[in-house]
Design a protein around this motif. Structure first.
Motif, PDB file in Angstrom:
ATOM      1  N   PRO A 134     -35.090  12.294  -1.387  1.00  0.00           N
ATOM      2  CA  PRO A 134     -34.574  13.149  -2.463  1.00  0.00           C
ATOM      3  C   PRO A 134     -33.066  12.960  -2.653  1.00  0.00           C
ATOM      4  O   PRO A 134     -32.355  12.612  -1.709  1.00  0.00           O
ATOM      5  CB  PRO A 134     -34.867  14.564  -1.980  1.00  0.00           C
ATOM      6  N   GLU A 135     -32.611  13.185  -3.895  1.00  0.00           N
ATOM      7  CA  GLU A 135     -31.176  13.112  -4.209  1.00  0.00           C
ATOM      8  C   GLU A 135     -30.465  14.274  -3.528  1.00  0.00           C
ATOM      9  O   GLU A 135     -30.920  15.417  -3.647  1.00  0.00           O
ATOM     10  CB  GLU A 135     -30.980  13.313  -5.715  1.00  0.00           C
ATOM     11  N   PRO A 136     -29.324  14.014  -2.841  1.00  0.00           N
ATOM     12  CA  PRO A 136     -28.580  15.140  -2.267  1.00  0.00           C
ATOM     13  C   PRO A 136     -28.131  16.105  -3.373  1.00  0.00           C
ATOM     14  O   PRO A 136     -27.842  15.663  -4.485  1.00  0.00           O
ATOM     15  CB  PRO A 136     -27.367  14.473  -1.612  1.00  0.00           C
ATOM     16  N   PHE A 137     -28.085  17.379  -3.060  1.00  0.00           N
ATOM     17  CA  PHE A 137     -27.632  18.366  -4.039  1.00  0.00           C
ATOM     18  C   PHE A 137     -26.118  18.490  -3.960  1.00  0.00           C
ATOM     19  O   PHE A 137     -25.564  18.720  -2.885  1.00  0.00           O
ATOM     20  CB  PHE A 137     -28.282  19.729  -3.768  1.00  0.00           C
ATOM     21  N   ASP A 138     -25.452  18.332  -5.098  1.00  0.00           N
ATOM     22  CA  ASP A 138     -23.984  18.422  -5.133  1.00  0.00           C
ATOM     23  C   ASP A 138     -23.600  19.744  -5.802  1.00  0.00           C
ATOM     24  O   ASP A 138     -23.786  19.924  -7.005  1.00  0.00           O
ATOM     25  CB  ASP A 138     -23.446  17.226  -5.937  1.00  0.00           C
ATOM     26  N   PRO A 139     -23.041  20.711  -5.029  1.00  0.00           N
ATOM     27  CA  PRO A 139     -22.742  22.033  -5.601  1.00  0.00           C
ATOM     28  C   PRO A 139     -21.655  21.990  -6.670  1.00  0.00           C
ATOM     29  O   PRO A 139     -21.496  22.947  -7.430  1.00  0.00           O
ATOM     30  CB  PRO A 139     -22.284  22.863  -4.394  1.00  0.00           C
ATOM     31  N   THR A 140     -20.893  20.868  -6.736  1.00  0.00           N
ATOM     32  CA  THR A 140     -19.838  20.797  -7.755  1.00  0.00           C
ATOM     33  C   THR A 140     -20.352  20.152  -9.062  1.00  0.00           C
ATOM     34  O   THR A 140     -19.611  20.048 -10.035  1.00  0.00           O
ATOM     35  CB  THR A 140     -18.636  19.967  -7.241  1.00  0.00           C
ATOM     36  N   SER A 141     -21.625  19.718  -9.031  1.00  0.00           N
ATOM     37  CA  SER A 141     -22.172  19.051 -10.228  1.00  0.00           C
ATOM     38  C   SER A 141     -22.507  20.086 -11.306  1.00  0.00           C
ATOM     39  O   SER A 141     -22.550  21.291 -11.042  1.00  0.00           O
ATOM     40  CB  SER A 141     -23.448  18.297  -9.841  1.00  0.00           C
ATOM     41  N   GLU A 142     -22.762  19.596 -12.523  1.00  0.00           N
ATOM     42  CA  GLU A 142     -23.261  20.479 -13.584  1.00  0.00           C
ATOM     43  C   GLU A 142     -24.659  20.950 -13.187  1.00  0.00           C
ATOM     44  O   GLU A 142     -25.365  20.239 -12.462  1.00  0.00           O
ATOM     45  CB  GLU A 142     -23.387  19.685 -14.901  1.00  0.00           C
ATOM     46  N   THR A 143     -25.059  22.103 -13.692  1.00  0.00           N
ATOM     47  CA  THR A 143     -26.413  22.605 -13.394  1.00  0.00           C
ATOM     48  C   THR A 143     -27.460  21.587 -13.845  1.00  0.00           C
ATOM     49  O   THR A 143     -27.385  21.065 -14.963  1.00  0.00           O
ATOM     50  CB  THR A 143     -26.667  23.945 -14.132  1.00  0.00           C
ATOM     51  N   GLY A 144     -28.420  21.308 -12.959  1.00  0.00           N
ATOM     52  CA  GLY A 144     -29.435  20.289 -13.242  1.00  0.00           C
ATOM     53  C   GLY A 144     -30.396  20.735 -14.344  1.00  0.00           C
ATOM     54  O   GLY A 144     -30.521  21.928 -14.641  1.00  0.00           O
ATOM     55  N   LEU A 145     -31.094  19.743 -14.901  1.00  0.00           N
ATOM     56  CA  LEU A 145     -32.038  20.030 -15.994  1.00  0.00           C
ATOM     57  C   LEU A 145     -33.288  20.742 -15.495  1.00  0.00           C
ATOM     58  O   LEU A 145     -33.887  21.517 -16.211  1.00  0.00           O
ATOM     59  CB  LEU A 145     -32.469  18.713 -16.636  1.00  0.00           C
TER      60      LEU A 145
ATOM     61  N   TRP B 120     -34.245  28.867   3.403  1.00  0.00           N
ATOM     62  CA  TRP B 120     -33.793  29.816   2.386  1.00  0.00           C
ATOM     63  C   TRP B 120     -32.292  30.095   2.452  1.00  0.00           C
ATOM     64  O   TRP B 120     -31.621  30.230   1.441  1.00  0.00           O
ATOM     65  CB  TRP B 120     -34.598  31.112   2.470  1.00  0.00           C
ATOM     66  N   ARG B 121     -31.754  30.168   3.676  1.00  0.00           N
ATOM     67  CA  ARG B 121     -30.313  30.449   3.808  1.00  0.00           C
ATOM     68  C   ARG B 121     -29.487  29.431   3.051  1.00  0.00           C
ATOM     69  O   ARG B 121     -28.533  29.758   2.367  1.00  0.00           O
ATOM     70  CB  ARG B 121     -29.901  30.399   5.272  1.00  0.00           C
ATOM     71  N   GLN B 122     -29.864  28.158   3.232  1.00  0.00           N
ATOM     72  CA  GLN B 122     -29.134  27.085   2.545  1.00  0.00           C
ATOM     73  C   GLN B 122     -29.336  27.187   1.029  1.00  0.00           C
ATOM     74  O   GLN B 122     -28.395  27.006   0.258  1.00  0.00           O
ATOM     75  CB  GLN B 122     -29.615  25.719   3.051  1.00  0.00           C
ATOM     76  N   ILE B 123     -30.552  27.489   0.618  1.00  0.00           N
ATOM     77  CA  ILE B 123     -30.830  27.613  -0.815  1.00  0.00           C
ATOM     78  C   ILE B 123     -30.019  28.770  -1.390  1.00  0.00           C
ATOM     79  O   ILE B 123     -29.346  28.645  -2.417  1.00  0.00           O
ATOM     80  CB  ILE B 123     -32.347  27.856  -1.055  1.00  0.00           C
ATOM     81  N   GLU B 124     -30.043  29.904  -0.690  1.00  0.00           N
ATOM     82  CA  GLU B 124     -29.384  31.108  -1.194  1.00  0.00           C
ATOM     83  C   GLU B 124     -27.872  30.963  -1.257  1.00  0.00           C
ATOM     84  O   GLU B 124     -27.215  31.628  -2.063  1.00  0.00           O
ATOM     85  CB  GLU B 124     -29.768  32.291  -0.300  1.00  0.00           C
ATOM     86  N   SER B 125     -27.335  30.077  -0.386  1.00  0.00           N
ATOM     87  CA  SER B 125     -25.875  29.895  -0.403  1.00  0.00           C
ATOM     88  C   SER B 125     -25.465  28.985  -1.566  1.00  0.00           C
ATOM     89  O   SER B 125     -24.289  28.828  -1.857  1.00  0.00           O
ATOM     90  CB  SER B 125     -25.382  29.321   0.929  1.00  0.00           C
ATOM     91  N   GLY B 126     -26.448  28.377  -2.243  1.00  0.00           N
ATOM     92  CA  GLY B 126     -26.158  27.541  -3.410  1.00  0.00           C
ATOM     93  C   GLY B 126     -26.310  28.345  -4.698  1.00  0.00           C
ATOM     94  O   GLY B 126     -26.461  29.565  -4.665  1.00  0.00           O
ATOM     95  N   ARG B 127     -26.302  27.620  -5.844  1.00  0.00           N
ATOM     96  CA  ARG B 127     -26.406  28.313  -7.140  1.00  0.00           C
ATOM     97  C   ARG B 127     -27.800  28.912  -7.320  1.00  0.00           C
ATOM     98  O   ARG B 127     -28.793  28.203  -7.162  1.00  0.00           O
ATOM     99  CB  ARG B 127     -26.171  27.305  -8.267  1.00  0.00           C
ATOM    100  N   HIS B 128     -27.857  30.186  -7.661  1.00  0.00           N
ATOM    101  CA  HIS B 128     -29.139  30.802  -7.988  1.00  0.00           C
ATOM    102  C   HIS B 128     -28.874  32.060  -8.798  1.00  0.00           C
ATOM    103  O   HIS B 128     -27.769  32.594  -8.774  1.00  0.00           O
ATOM    104  CB  HIS B 128     -29.937  31.142  -6.723  1.00  0.00           C
ATOM    105  N   CYS B 129     -29.862  32.518  -9.513  1.00  0.00           N
ATOM    106  CA  CYS B 129     -29.682  33.736 -10.315  1.00  0.00           C
ATOM    107  C   CYS B 129     -30.957  34.576 -10.268  1.00  0.00           C
ATOM    108  O   CYS B 129     -32.008  34.159 -10.756  1.00  0.00           O
ATOM    109  CB  CYS B 129     -29.343  33.357 -11.760  1.00  0.00           C
ATOM    110  N   ALA B 130     -30.839  35.749  -9.651  1.00  0.00           N
ATOM    111  CA  ALA B 130     -31.991  36.658  -9.596  1.00  0.00           C
ATOM    112  C   ALA B 130     -32.068  37.408 -10.920  1.00  0.00           C
ATOM    113  O   ALA B 130     -31.039  37.721 -11.511  1.00  0.00           O
ATOM    114  CB  ALA B 130     -31.815  37.637  -8.454  1.00  0.00           C
ATOM    115  N   TYR B 131     -33.274  37.663 -11.410  1.00  0.00           N
ATOM    116  CA  TYR B 131     -33.390  38.480 -12.622  1.00  0.00           C
ATOM    117  C   TYR B 131     -34.354  39.635 -12.376  1.00  0.00           C
ATOM    118  O   TYR B 131     -35.347  39.492 -11.670  1.00  0.00           O
ATOM    119  CB  TYR B 131     -33.796  37.644 -13.858  1.00  0.00           C
ATOM    120  N   ARG B 132     -33.967  40.774 -12.938  1.00  0.00           N
ATOM    121  CA  ARG B 132     -34.759  41.991 -12.741  1.00  0.00           C
ATOM    122  C   ARG B 132     -35.508  42.399 -13.996  1.00  0.00           C
ATOM    123  O   ARG B 132     -36.336  43.293 -13.972  1.00  0.00           O
ATOM    124  CB  ARG B 132     -33.834  43.141 -12.286  1.00  0.00           C
TER     125      ARG B 132
END
Ligand SMILES: Cc1cc2nc3c(=O)[nH]c(=O)nc-3n(C[C@H](O)[C@H](O)[C@H](O)COP(=O)(O)OP(=O)(O)OC[C@H]3O[C@@H](n4cnc5c(N)ncnc54)[C@H](O)[C@@H]3O)c2cc1C
Length: 417
Positions: free
Chosen positions: A39-50, A69-81
């Motif tokens: 898999p391609e490494p995830f770059d947190p400084t990149s534009e949001t992926g498609l 999950w800890r690693q995922i949660e420390s990256g870009r994410h958006c919870a919606y209610r």
């Protein structure tokens, strides 16, 4: 040839296969993973992926148990209610608010690449997992007590169970001779990231209209990731438009006098389009082998359920194998695999046919009054809304225990009263 016999060989380390491999390893099973490309490494400084997905609360509970999950949660994410669903032609609106259903959130929008990369890194750190990449399965032969798998590199792997999580074009499914029911919708899902003048306040918004639904999913920075399902030729035309022309058409499709949401479009990133299909495998199991994720089923993205169904398969498989181990029965035996197949196939069928039916309400042939009646019933009935939300959240009665929030350690060491 190696003398080692793995408990499970997982083929495909996409989001579903990698989740299954992590959970199996954490449950004490010996695991090998074959993946065709790193898999391609995830770059947190990149534009949001498609490619982003709406992960249900049940899916985040499952991902928590993988250790990633800890690693995922420390990256870009958006919870919606909040989720707003409307029908453009019949002006029916349905609102879903998480607290109404006792949920903290309805879902979390996360880039696929962040999830896959975090799971991949978690797998690398697991002592009991052997990762073979890049390689592919060339052939397999099931015996009484094990299955032998030959890779394209020539290496042979012996295991008690083969788990095919190698996506919609699954080689494992073909090797097992499993047929699929298959619908081509003649539609493409056009995806891109859109900046709007008014920031998305964390609402998942979906508008149904002739030709396919349009969804705006909230991103962390106030932008939205859109999925616009359009007839094939129309999607190709939209792909080729200049940005300003594309935004003007998007604006027109999204405009609503009643809600004025999502408001004025400002700019958008690159666009991509994916063909939309529904595929349901006739079987999920063969001799000493099972399918999970898109290898087993593909659904229309209008309900954002594809990867969620796959993660439920992964959790369901682990729970089935843990029970087999507790009962000292063969984890690759017919009884165990039939149990997994009955459970997961019926669940996927309920979801896939439900989504197929909703989609059918918005085809040109569907009559407006029927559509209005159907949507109106859901809008007015709390029971219908609750049934829909709890299933989509992975919190319904028949969902795997991990999806309902139970810890993996409790399943490995159940308390006996
Ligand atoms: C436009 C669009 C929007 C979507 N939005 C959502 C959403 O909001 N929510 C949601 O739940 N789902 C969504 N989905 C569906 C979701 O993306 C898929 O269901 C999910 O990615 C499937 O994951 P998977 O791991 O089963 O398969 P894949 O992601 O296809 O992974 C398969 C893996 O197997 C590997 N592989 C393939 N062949 C071989 C081989 N022969 N040998 C070894 N390895 C192999 C691949 O390299 C890959 O890593 C959407 C889909 C589309 C098209």
């Amino acid at each position: 040839m190696s003398g080692r016999v793995f408990d499970v060989l997982v083929v495909g380390a996409g989001m579903v296969g990698a989740t299954a491999a992590c959970l199996l390893s954490r449950s004490g099973f010996s695991v090998a993973v074959v993946e065709s490309r790193q898999p391609e490494p995830f770059d947190p400084t990149s534009e949001t992926g498609l490619r982003v997905s709406a992960f249900s609360p049940g899916s985040t509970d499952i991902l928590t148990e993988t250790g990633a999950w800890r690693q995922i949660e420390s990256g870009r994410h958006c919870a919606y209610r909040r989720m707003h669903v409307e029908d453009r032609d019949e002006s029916v609106t349905i609102e879903f608010n998480a607290p109404e259903f006792g949920l903290e959130r309805l879902g979390t929008i996360i880039e696929n690449q962040l999830v896959q990369w975090s799971l991949w890194q978690t797998l690398q750190m697991m002592a009991g997992v052997e990762i073979i990449c890049p390689d592919r399965v060339a052939s397999q032969a099931a015996g009484d007590s094990e299955i032998r798998v030959v890779l394209e590199s020539g290496r042979e792997i012996r295991c008690r169970l083969l788990a095919g999580a190698d996506g919609a074009k699954s080689v494992i499914r073909k090797l097992l001779g499993i047929e699929q029911q298959h619908w081509e919708y003649g539609q493409h899902g056009l995806v891109c990231v859109v900046q709007t003048k008014k920031k998305n306040p964390g609402i998942a918004w979906q508008r149904f209209m002739q030709g396919g639904p349009l969804a705006f999913l909230p991103l962390q920075d106030g932008a939205s990731s859109i999925v616009w399902s359009r007839p094939e030729g129309e999607a190709f035309r939209l792909m080729k438009l200049e940005e300003s022309d594309f935004l003007a058409e998007l604006q027109e499709a999204a405009f609503s006098e009643d809600t004025n949401w999502p408001g004025e479009m400002v700019s958008c990133g690159p666009r991509a389009a994916f063909p939309l299909t529904m595929r349901l495998s006739d079987r999920y199991a063969g001799p000493r082998a099972v399918l999970l994720g898109d290898a087993a089923h593909v659904v229309h993205p209008l309900a954002g359920q594809g990867v969620n169904l796959g993660l439920l398969d992964a959790a369901g498989l682990v729970e089935t194998l843990l029970e087999a181990r507790r009962q000292r029965t063969d984890i690759g035996g017919e009884k165990t695999l039939k149990k997994y197949e009955r459970w997961r196939r019926s669940e996927a069928e309920v979801m896939a046919r439900g989504i197929h039916g909703i989609r059918g309400l918005f085809t040109p042939e569907a009559l407006g009054p029927i559509r209005k009646l159907g949507l109106g019933l859901v809008a007015r009935s709390w029971m219908a809304k609750e049934t829909f939300i709890m299933r989509a959240a992975g919190k319904h009665r028949n969902a795997p225990a991990l999806s309902r929030g139970q810890a993996l350690t409790d399943l490995i060491h159940p308390q006996i009263d």
